[in-house]
Design a protein around this motif. Sequence first.
Motif, mmCIF file in Angstrom:
data_model
loop_
_atom_site.group_PDB
_atom_site.id
_atom_site.type_symbol
_atom_site.label_atom_id
_atom_site.label_comp_id
_atom_site.label_asym_id
_atom_site.label_seq_id
_atom_site.Cartn_x
_atom_site.Cartn_y
_atom_site.Cartn_z
ATOM 1 N N LEU A 97 0.717 -1.367 0.080
ATOM 2 C CA LEU A 97 0.183 -0.095 -0.009
ATOM 3 C C LEU A 97 0.871 1.196 -0.127
ATOM 4 N N ILE A 98 2.157 1.233 0.772
ATOM 5 C CA ILE A 98 2.724 2.552 1.030
ATOM 6 C C ILE A 98 3.981 2.731 -0.006
ATOM 7 N N SER A 99 4.195 1.733 -0.586
ATOM 8 C CA SER A 99 5.392 1.773 -1.448
ATOM 9 C C SER A 99 5.097 2.854 -2.622
ATOM 10 N N SER A 100 6.265 3.785 -2.589
ATOM 11 C CA SER A 100 5.928 4.931 -3.747
ATOM 12 C C SER A 100 5.740 4.601 -4.915
ATOM 13 N N CYS A 101 6.217 3.373 -5.307
ATOM 14 C CA CYS A 101 6.150 2.836 -6.663
ATOM 15 C C CYS A 101 4.651 2.380 -6.923
ATOM 16 N N ASN A 102 3.713 2.015 -6.080
ATOM 17 C CA ASN A 102 2.499 1.436 -6.110
ATOM 18 C C ASN A 102 1.399 2.257 -5.580
ATOM 19 N N THR A 103 1.804 3.659 -5.322
ATOM 20 C CA THR A 103 0.811 4.717 -4.816
ATOM 21 C C THR A 103 -0.380 4.823 -5.668
ATOM 22 N N HIS A 104 -1.476 4.796 -5.110
ATOM 23 C CA HIS A 104 -2.846 4.715 -5.790
ATOM 24 C C HIS A 104 -3.326 3.680 -6.329
ATOM 25 N N CYS A 105 -4.444 3.147 -6.156
ATOM 26 C CA CYS A 105 -5.066 1.996 -6.762
ATOM 27 C C CYS A 105 -6.343 2.153 -7.476
ATOM 28 N N TYR A 106 -6.527 1.438 -8.736
ATOM 29 C CA TYR A 106 -7.670 1.294 -9.336
ATOM 30 C C TYR A 106 -8.257 -0.105 -9.589
ATOM 31 N N ILE A 107 -9.520 -0.428 -9.192
ATOM 32 C CA ILE A 107 -10.092 -1.520 -9.090
ATOM 33 C C ILE A 107 -11.301 -1.517 -10.219
ATOM 34 N N ALA A 108 -11.235 -2.393 -11.002
ATOM 35 C CA ALA A 108 -12.085 -2.238 -12.214
ATOM 36 C C ALA A 108 -12.424 -3.512 -12.965
ATOM 37 N N GLY A 109 -13.677 -3.758 -13.115
ATOM 38 C CA GLY A 109 -14.090 -5.116 -13.948
ATOM 39 C C GLY A 109 -15.854 -5.022 -13.892
ATOM 40 N N SER A 110 -16.273 -6.101 -14.645
ATOM 41 C CA SER A 110 -17.617 -6.183 -14.801
ATOM 42 C C SER A 110 -18.394 -6.601 -13.375
ATOM 43 N N SER A 111 -19.616 -6.484 -13.547
ATOM 44 C CA SER A 111 -20.320 -7.008 -12.526
ATOM 45 C C SER A 111 -20.179 -8.528 -12.473
ATOM 46 N N GLY A 112 -19.983 -8.943 -10.912
ATOM 47 C CA GLY A 112 -19.774 -10.364 -10.864
ATOM 48 C C GLY A 112 -18.243 -10.692 -11.054
ATOM 49 N N GLY A 113 -17.474 -9.803 -11.080
ATOM 50 C CA GLY A 113 -15.965 -9.900 -11.058
ATOM 51 C C GLY A 113 -15.209 -10.178 -9.592
ATOM 52 N N GLY A 114 -15.882 -9.277 -8.722
ATOM 53 C CA GLY A 114 -15.308 -9.615 -7.474
ATOM 54 C C GLY A 114 -14.836 -8.438 -6.907
ATOM 55 N N LYS A 115 -15.378 -7.126 -7.256
ATOM 56 C CA LYS A 115 -14.893 -5.844 -6.793
ATOM 57 C C LYS A 115 -15.187 -5.588 -5.570
ATOM 58 N N SER A 116 -16.413 -5.902 -4.949
ATOM 59 C CA SER A 116 -16.802 -5.797 -3.770
ATOM 60 C C SER A 116 -16.044 -6.566 -2.657
ATOM 61 N N ILE A 117 -15.983 -7.745 -3.092
ATOM 62 C CA ILE A 117 -14.987 -8.628 -1.958
ATOM 63 C C ILE A 117 -13.704 -8.272 -2.072
ATOM 64 N N THR A 118 -13.035 -7.620 -3.137
ATOM 65 C CA THR A 118 -11.730 -7.180 -3.282
ATOM 66 C C THR A 118 -11.471 -6.038 -2.137
ATOM 67 N N LEU A 119 -12.581 -5.123 -2.176
ATOM 68 C CA LEU A 119 -12.696 -3.841 -1.593
ATOM 69 C C LEU A 119 -12.890 -4.261 -0.025
ATOM 70 N N ARG A 120 -13.742 -5.249 0.495
ATOM 71 C CA ARG A 120 -14.045 -5.674 1.486
ATOM 72 C C ARG A 120 -12.644 -6.171 2.210
ATOM 73 N N LEU A 121 -11.978 -6.885 1.327
ATOM 74 C CA LEU A 121 -10.738 -7.785 1.830
ATOM 75 C C LEU A 121 -9.707 -6.589 2.238
ATOM 76 N N ILE A 122 -9.373 -5.451 1.328
ATOM 77 C CA ILE A 122 -8.459 -4.665 1.599
ATOM 78 C C ILE A 122 -8.657 -3.799 2.941
ATOM 79 N N LEU A 123 -10.024 -3.354 2.916
ATOM 80 C CA LEU A 123 -10.179 -2.600 4.133
ATOM 81 C C LEU A 123 -10.257 -3.386 5.494
ATOM 82 N N SER A 124 -10.835 -4.737 5.444
ATOM 83 C CA SER A 124 -10.889 -5.434 6.639
ATOM 84 C C SER A 124 -9.388 -5.839 7.005
ATOM 85 N N HIS A 125 -8.539 -6.097 5.928
ATOM 86 C CA HIS A 125 -7.058 -6.412 6.430
ATOM 87 C C HIS A 125 -6.518 -5.126 7.030
ATOM 88 N N LEU A 126 -6.647 -4.081 6.652
ATOM 89 C CA LEU A 126 -5.945 -3.100 7.223
ATOM 90 C C LEU A 126 -6.487 -2.630 8.609
#
Length: 393
Positions: A147-176
């Motif tokens: 998350l805090i690596s200067s080379c990786n700063t800012h993230c874009y999550i994209a894909g069609s419905s059913g791809g898994g965006k909500s779970i990915t977002l839930r995972l990132i926030l929950s893990h932090l």
Amino acid sequence: MSENIFEPLGDSLAECIKVLLKCTKKVLGLSTYDFKDLFEKIGFKNKSGEYPKLIDIREEEYFKVYIFSPPLGITISDFKEKEEKIAFFLGLNKDNLRFETKENYNIAVKVMTKAPKATYDPIEMKRNDFKIPLGYSLNNKMVYWDLISSCNTHCYIAGSSGGGKSITLRLILSHLINSKSKRDIEFSIINTKRVDLKDFQYAKHTKHYMTGIEGVEEFLVREIEEMERRYILLEKNDCDDLTEYRKKICRIPYRLIVVEEISTYKGNKGYQRAIELIASQGRGAGMILLLVTQLPSHEIMPNTIKCNINTTIGLMTKDSIRSEIIAGPDAGLEKLKGNGHAKLFDREHDGEEYQGLNISKETMKDIINNNSKNKRAIDEGTSITLDNKNFGG
């Protein structure tokens, strides 16, 4: 007369041997596919008339792998051009095929037999650093976003419905929340659709929270004011960025600014200007964007923003056009299976394919409940609403 008797017997014996060989190959797990016949029929050869030769068959955890020795002039690009015909020959959807260059310039045609699956474990996967476990690669290794690596700063999550965006977002926030204190990370959440992220408003890591679209410009302007406040502190203390400030002075938390379904703000110039500014200047101040959409387009992610987004998590798309918009040419997101099957594009991963970790709502709620604001703050909405007087702090 004897020739008439033994000739049919010889033919029958030859056929029996062929059947026996096929059965033996099947028992041993070897292919009965006649690739030579396929290549001859589709004209897959070099200028000298030489065809690729099947030299090995391997079983991996998620793939059956056919190894070919290509003749001079045949490359992996030539195999990819024949992808549809090879898939049809194997009786597969082409989305199940992968092509790789192996040792000695050999080429692997990989047939996916199953996708890896795993569940987020709040105890086993808790970390001291800011690396977020996203899922398992097809080599069964954990894939992380730093998350805090200067080379990786800012993230874009994209894909069609059913791809898994909500779970990915839930995972990132929950893990932090599970791994870091609110002195290390805090959230500013724009929950556009009101539903997917509603539980996170109660986490003590959530500094600011809003729903819907009204007031988004004011919300982001105040994030910019916080960014400017941080840069003043860095200047006064001779620090280049927040990471250095945290080491030398005190632990001001990194701030993750989450905007759920950014396509909603198409045409909103105030929103776009604010996101452009945070994308271009937020890194040093520890202000990190996490933008999410299921409707990718150049209008909602113009180059003025995209060129400063260093991490892309690409999920299943309906076609190659949307895939290219998200992650560039030949990203192959249209081949993904959905339900968290993804590719990570950042400094360490050039389209690393992985199966995302699943995290249930129950696990998410348990993590939030163990790290929630006190009941009075929840009832009063303290420090999570747009009209909070201390919003910029």
